[in-house]
Design a protein around this motif. Structure first.
Motif, mmCIF file in Angstrom:
data_model
loop_
_atom_site.group_PDB
_atom_site.id
_atom_site.type_symbol
_atom_site.label_atom_id
_atom_site.label_comp_id
_atom_site.label_asym_id
_atom_site.label_seq_id
_atom_site.Cartn_x
_atom_site.Cartn_y
_atom_site.Cartn_z
ATOM 1 N N GLN A 339 0.832 -1.206 0.000
ATOM 2 C CA GLN A 339 0.000 0.000 0.000
ATOM 3 C C GLN A 339 0.871 1.262 0.000
ATOM 4 O OE1 GLN A 339 -2.965 0.253 3.090
ATOM 5 N NE2 GLN A 339 -3.666 2.254 2.376
ATOM 6 N N ILE A 340 0.465 2.246 -0.804
ATOM 7 C CA ILE A 340 1.196 3.519 -0.858
ATOM 8 C C ILE A 340 0.442 4.528 0.009
ATOM 9 C CG2 ILE A 340 2.109 5.322 -2.366
ATOM 10 C CD1 ILE A 340 1.788 3.209 -4.682
ATOM 11 N N HIS A 341 1.153 5.114 0.939
ATOM 12 C CA HIS A 341 0.524 6.061 1.859
ATOM 13 C C HIS A 341 0.891 7.494 1.480
ATOM 14 C CE1 HIS A 341 -0.319 2.702 4.617
ATOM 15 N NE2 HIS A 341 0.857 2.258 4.231
ATOM 16 N N GLY A 342 -0.031 8.390 1.769
ATOM 17 C CA GLY A 342 0.302 9.823 1.782
ATOM 18 C C GLY A 342 0.178 10.584 0.479
ATOM 19 N N ILE A 343 -0.126 9.893 -0.632
ATOM 20 C CA ILE A 343 -0.112 10.662 -1.896
ATOM 21 C C ILE A 343 -1.278 11.645 -2.016
ATOM 22 C CG2 ILE A 343 1.311 9.402 -3.548
ATOM 23 C CD1 ILE A 343 -0.932 7.715 -4.331
ATOM 24 N N ASP A 344 -2.358 11.406 -1.289
ATOM 25 C CA ASP A 344 -3.496 12.328 -1.409
ATOM 26 C C ASP A 344 -3.461 13.417 -0.336
ATOM 27 O OD1 ASP A 344 -3.785 10.476 0.514
ATOM 28 O OD2 ASP A 344 -5.820 9.844 -0.022
ATOM 29 N N LYS A 388 12.522 20.533 -0.732
ATOM 30 C CA LYS A 388 11.063 20.413 -0.765
ATOM 31 C C LYS A 388 10.641 19.019 -1.215
ATOM 32 C CE LYS A 388 8.142 24.019 -1.496
ATOM 33 N NZ LYS A 388 7.466 25.045 -2.262
ATOM 34 N N ALA A 389 11.292 18.492 -2.247
ATOM 35 C CA ALA A 389 10.926 17.156 -2.736
ATOM 36 C C ALA A 389 11.173 16.118 -1.639
ATOM 37 C CB ALA A 389 11.723 16.813 -3.993
ATOM 38 N N TYR A 390 12.351 16.178 -1.005
ATOM 39 C CA TYR A 390 12.696 15.167 0.011
ATOM 40 C C TYR A 390 11.849 15.299 1.276
ATOM 41 C CZ TYR A 390 16.424 13.220 -2.760
ATOM 42 O OH TYR A 390 17.112 12.573 -3.762
ATOM 43 N N GLN A 391 11.370 16.494 1.517
ATOM 44 C CA GLN A 391 10.525 16.725 2.694
ATOM 45 C C GLN A 391 9.249 15.872 2.644
ATOM 46 O OE1 GLN A 391 9.642 20.959 2.824
ATOM 47 N NE2 GLN A 391 7.592 20.478 3.564
ATOM 48 N N TYR A 392 8.809 15.554 1.428
ATOM 49 C CA TYR A 392 7.565 14.785 1.288
ATOM 50 C C TYR A 392 7.801 13.281 1.128
ATOM 51 C CZ TYR A 392 5.036 19.140 1.042
ATOM 52 O OH TYR A 392 4.482 20.358 1.352
ATOM 53 N N ILE A 393 9.030 12.844 1.339
ATOM 54 C CA ILE A 393 9.329 11.419 1.204
ATOM 55 C C ILE A 393 9.647 10.841 2.580
ATOM 56 C CG2 ILE A 393 10.900 9.719 0.156
ATOM 57 C CD1 ILE A 393 11.400 11.841 -2.075
ATOM 58 N N GLY A 394 8.959 9.777 2.947
ATOM 59 C CA GLY A 394 9.252 9.146 4.241
ATOM 60 C C GLY A 394 7.978 8.775 4.980
ATOM 61 N N LYS A 395 8.155 8.155 6.145
ATOM 62 C CA LYS A 395 7.012 7.588 6.877
ATOM 63 C C LYS A 395 5.946 8.616 7.232
ATOM 64 C CE LYS A 395 8.424 3.193 8.506
ATOM 65 N NZ LYS A 395 9.160 2.374 9.437
ATOM 66 N N LYS A 396 6.357 9.883 7.389
ATOM 67 C CA LYS A 396 5.360 10.909 7.760
ATOM 68 C C LYS A 396 4.632 11.460 6.537
ATOM 69 C CE LYS A 396 7.410 12.380 12.041
ATOM 70 N NZ LYS A 396 8.699 12.976 12.347
ATOM 71 N N GLY A 402 9.448 -0.984 1.945
ATOM 72 C CA GLY A 402 10.609 -1.385 1.128
ATOM 73 C C GLY A 402 11.024 -0.376 0.076
ATOM 74 N N MET A 403 10.441 0.820 0.104
ATOM 75 C CA MET A 403 10.745 1.765 -0.988
ATOM 76 C C MET A 403 12.223 2.148 -0.986
ATOM 77 S SD MET A 403 9.021 5.339 0.142
ATOM 78 C CE MET A 403 9.704 6.403 1.394
ATOM 79 N N GLN A 404 12.770 2.268 -2.184
ATOM 80 C CA GLN A 404 14.156 2.713 -2.297
ATOM 81 C C GLN A 404 14.206 3.953 -3.188
ATOM 82 O OE1 GLN A 404 16.757 -0.106 -4.209
ATOM 83 N NE2 GLN A 404 15.138 -1.085 -5.370
ATOM 84 N N TYR A 405 15.099 4.877 -2.822
ATOM 85 C CA TYR A 405 15.253 6.106 -3.604
ATOM 86 C C TYR A 405 16.631 6.686 -3.379
ATOM 87 C CZ TYR A 405 14.183 8.372 0.877
ATOM 88 O OH TYR A 405 14.199 8.762 2.202
ATOM 89 N N ARG A 406 17.087 7.464 -4.327
ATOM 90 C CA ARG A 406 18.393 8.111 -4.187
ATOM 91 C C ARG A 406 18.249 9.361 -3.328
ATOM 92 N NH1 ARG A 406 22.339 7.806 -9.359
ATOM 93 N NH2 ARG A 406 23.110 9.679 -8.310
ATOM 94 N N LYS A 407 19.304 9.655 -2.591
ATOM 95 C CA LYS A 407 19.235 10.812 -1.681
ATOM 96 C C LYS A 407 19.877 12.054 -2.300
ATOM 97 C CE LYS A 407 17.998 7.870 1.730
ATOM 98 N NZ LYS A 407 17.994 6.613 0.969
#
Ligand code: AMP
Ligand code: GLY
Length: 421
Positions: A339-344, A388-396, A402-407
């Motif tokens: 499940q993907i959380h937070g996109i809405d 700004k982009a990274y601020q919206y990535i993560g558990k909050k 298991g998501m993976q992304y470059r930092k």
């Protein structure tokens, strides 16, 4: 206008998001689309390679313009089929799409018309290519002819690596070329076969892991514009690469109309072509569309009428950074169904989520592909867009198991500034 967008990735979601803002557009269909595109228009369950079904659909629904996302239908000749049936379609013909469909075609074109690229040799079988590897100077770059979706190229450090890759490719036609060094950038133009107008330069991040580590992927993020590509360099790219390519294609009887996207490397001797693509880049398009102020449909309509001469693409001030969130295991076998959380929940107008490998399951959106989605953010300063982009990535915020992304998406732009080697 009724628009049909062919494809199901983040690129197509973004193109839909952008053209939905045009007053010229009434209805958008996506074939086959994804849960993100469903919010913008109607998804039609037709595969991108089923040209006859797409044609029938376009006729029935009185589609005024079709925009093709991926390369496969272009290389298969969708543009020729639609045009024969008097339907407007944006993209190059089958013959012109060879520029991406065949590395040998592209390399020979560049050689004949003196367009800067790596020195190369062509081989018609494994034995011949393998013989060359005995005396080659390493590293070399081995490329398979034909569409391999990012898996047909390997920069080989030594003979063993090159031989293993050749065996793995198991294909007849091979290009082996010199290894070039420098920053890689993406440069796209819209052309009617004669005139062209340019997008901002952008930079993709092909390796899986931060600091360019790990295997090659379809692209883990992109940003635009690229600070170390100044106006002088842009003009040089247009003059030495884009204009001669369009001219060369016309001369070869392959009039090139659509998006021309050379992948470039900025070497000490100047910009050189690594490859050509016959379509919008993914994920570069996601960032470019956020920056674009012009009405894309108006520009495509001008292109269709061969009236690009006095047109210009206008971009907003600032930068856009797009970070891909990928499934665990990508680019090899990856997990699905998380499940993907937070996109809405994102309410910032400068931040958009573009979906790619997603699926609707009941009322949830779950992962369904390698590259799942892209978080894009715009700001006046590159550093701020990155934050700004990274601020919206993560558990909050936007998150799945298991998501993976470059930092480090966009960091090159900060590090290199106006230098690039
Ligand atoms: P291509 O599909 O030809 O763009 O190749 C995929 C990736 O391989 C490029 O983005 C580069 O990172 C790398 N590559 C391709 N050709 C060369 C070359 N001649 N020298 C160095 N790297 C290359
Ligand atoms: N960003 C790489 C590609 O679209 O081919």
């Amino acid at each position: 206008m009724n628009i049909l967008i062919i494809g199901s990735g983040g690129r197509e979601h973004t193109l839909g998001w952008k053209i939905k803002q045009s007053p010229l557009v009434e209805q958008i269909y996506f074939a086959p689309g994804n849960p993100g595109t469903k919010e913008i228009g109607e998804n039609i369950p037709i595969e991108v390679t089923d040209i006859q079904k797409l044609l029938k659909f376009a006729k029935n629904k009185k589609i005024d313009l079709t925009i093709v996302g991926p390369e496969t239908p272009l290389v298969l000749g969708i543009v020729d089929v639609f045009k024969k049936n008097k339907l407007k379609i944006f993209g190059p013909s089958k013959k012109a799409s060879q520029i991406e469909g065949s590395k040998i075609f592209a390399k020979n074109l560049m050689k004949k018309y003196k367009i800067p690229t790596a020195e190369y040799f062509i081989f018609n079988d494994f034995i011949e290519a393998n013989k060359y590897l005995l005396k080659a100077k390493y590293p070399v770059v081995v490329k398979a002819d034909g569409l391999y979706f990012g898996k047909g190229v390997c920069v080989c450090k030594n003979r063993k690596e090159a031989e293993d890759f050749l065996k793995q490719l198991n294909c007849k036609k091979i290009v082996i070329e010199e290894c070039l060094y420098g920053q890689e950038i993406s440069f796209m133009v819209i052309t009617d076969g004669k005139d062209f107008i340019s997008f901002l330069p952008s930079q993709d991040h092909k390796r899986l892991i931060t600091n360019n580590q790990g295997p090659n992927t379809g692209g883990m993020g992109a940003y635009t514009p690229v600070p170390f590509v100044d106006v002088k360099l842009l003009k040089q790219i247009e003059k030495e690469i884009v204009a001669p390519t369009i001219k060369a294609m016309a001369k070869e009887g392959c009039l090139y109309q659509g998006i021309l996207y050379p992948g470039l490397i900025l070497t000490r001797e100047g910009p050189k072509v690594l490859e050509y693509n016959c379509r919008f880049g993914d994920p570069e398009t996601q960032s470019l569309m956020m920056q674009l102020d012009s009405d894309l449909i108006e520009i495509i309509l001008a292109q269709q009428k061969n009236k690009l001469k006095n047109k210009k693409l206008v971009f907003k001030k600032g930068f856009t950074v797009g970070v891909v969130l990928a499934s665990a295991g990508y680019p090899e076998k990856y997990t699905k169904g998380d499940q993907i959380h937070g996109i809405d929940k994102i309410k910032d107008k400068d931040v958009q989520i573009f979906q790619a490998g997603t699926k609707q399951l009941d009322n949830k959106i779950v992962t369904n592909g390698g590259r799942v989605l892209l978080v894009t953010a715009t700001a006046l300063i590159l550093d701020e867009a990155i934050k700004k982009a990274y601020q919206y990535i993560g558990k909050k915020s936007v998150y799945f198991k298991g998501m993976q992304y470059r930092k480090d998406i966009g960091k090159n732009g900060l590090i290199f500034g106006d230098k690039y080697d």
